[in-house]
Design an enzyme around this catalytic site. Structure first.
Site, short mmCIF file in Angstrom:
data_model
loop_
_atom_site.label_atom_id
_atom_site.label_comp_id
_atom_site.label_asym_id
_atom_site.label_seq_id
_atom_site.Cartn_x
_atom_site.Cartn_y
_atom_site.Cartn_z
N ASN A 1 8.08 -5.52 -1.41
CA ASN A 1 8.05 -4.35 -0.54
C ASN A 1 6.64 -4.33 0.03
OD1 ASN A 1 7.86 -1.89 0.74
ND2 ASN A 1 9.03 -0.80 -0.80
N GLU B 1 12.94 -9.23 0.96
CA GLU B 1 12.11 -8.10 1.38
C GLU B 1 12.88 -6.80 1.15
OE1 GLU B 1 9.86 -6.57 5.48
OE2 GLU B 1 11.24 -8.27 5.56
N HIS C 1 12.72 -2.44 1.55
CA HIS C 1 12.12 -1.19 2.03
C HIS C 1 12.98 -0.04 1.53
CE1 HIS C 1 9.22 -3.10 4.70
NE2 HIS C 1 10.18 -3.98 4.94
N ALA D 1 3.46 -0.98 4.73
CA ALA D 1 2.93 -1.10 6.09
C ALA D 1 2.46 -2.51 6.43
CB ALA D 1 1.78 -0.11 6.28
N ARG E 1 13.69 4.51 11.86
CA ARG E 1 12.37 5.12 11.85
C ARG E 1 11.67 4.86 13.18
NH1 ARG E 1 9.84 5.22 6.67
NH2 ARG E 1 8.36 6.57 7.75
N TYR F 1 11.24 8.43 1.38
CA TYR F 1 11.10 7.48 0.29
C TYR F 1 11.77 7.92 -1.01
CZ TYR F 1 7.73 5.77 3.64
OH TYR F 1 7.14 5.33 4.78
N ARG G 1 4.76 11.25 -1.87
CA ARG G 1 4.61 10.94 -0.46
C ARG G 1 5.95 10.97 0.27
NH1 ARG G 1 4.34 5.29 1.98
NH2 ARG G 1 3.71 5.70 4.11
N PRO H 1 0.79 -1.22 0.00
CA PRO H 1 0.00 0.00 0.00
C PRO H 1 0.83 1.28 0.00
CG PRO H 1 -0.02 -0.99 2.17
CD PRO H 1 0.64 -1.98 1.24
N ASN H 2 0.27 2.26 -0.66
CA ASN H 2 0.78 3.63 -0.75
C ASN H 2 2.02 3.79 -1.61
OD1 ASN H 2 -1.26 4.84 0.92
ND2 ASN H 2 -0.27 3.83 2.65
#
Length: 149
Positions: free
Chosen positions: A76, A100, A102, A79, A109, A25, A20, A12-13
């Protein structure tokens, strides 16, 4: 000879990349990342299936569809990595190598971002390298697939 396919699945996103929170990012869009992945896949000698969804169930279904179709998954989870046991279960069920990714360094973070369920299914985790992390993940996964032949 048919090239093995690596699925690159995005949560998502990530369709909002470039707009964003660029301080976390970066400025690359999802289209930019797809192009980077296509080049990395070509260089690694693998095919590419690149997708993004904002829906957890759809992401789980895509992981399940990889069984028998793809040789590995770069994911990725965004969330959903921090929240989705269903996604973890799907990744474990398909029995494929997983890397994975990110974009940001999740360890620098907020505390809730520092642990992901997905990492329990992943052979490796790449974080904090921005869009470049995807290219590294594709090459690593292609190397794993080759090593297992």
């Amino acid at each position: 000879m048919k090239r093995p396919i690596i699925a690159v699945l995005n949560g998502p996103n990530l369709n909002m990349l470039g707009v964003r929170e660029p301080e976390h990012y970066g400025s690359a869009t999802l289209d930019d990342i797809e192009q980077l992945c296509a080049e990395a896949a070509e260089n690694a000698g693998v095919g590419l299936d690149f997708r993004q969804t904002n829906h957890e169930g759809e992401l789980v279904s895509w992981v399940q569809e990889c069984r028998g179709r793809a040789c590995g998954i770069v994911i990725n989870p965004a969330a959903y990595g921090h929240t989705s046991i269903a996604l973890l279960d799907a990744l474990l069920a398909v029995g494929l190598p997983v890397v994975e990714v990110h974009l940001s360094n999740i360890h620098r973070r907020e505390p809730f971002r520092r642990q992901t369920y997905v990492s329990q299914a992943a052979r490796g985790v790449i974080c904090g390298l921005g869009a470049r992390g995807y290219a590294h993940a594709i090459q690593a996964l292609a190397d794993m697939i080759e090593d297992e032949k």
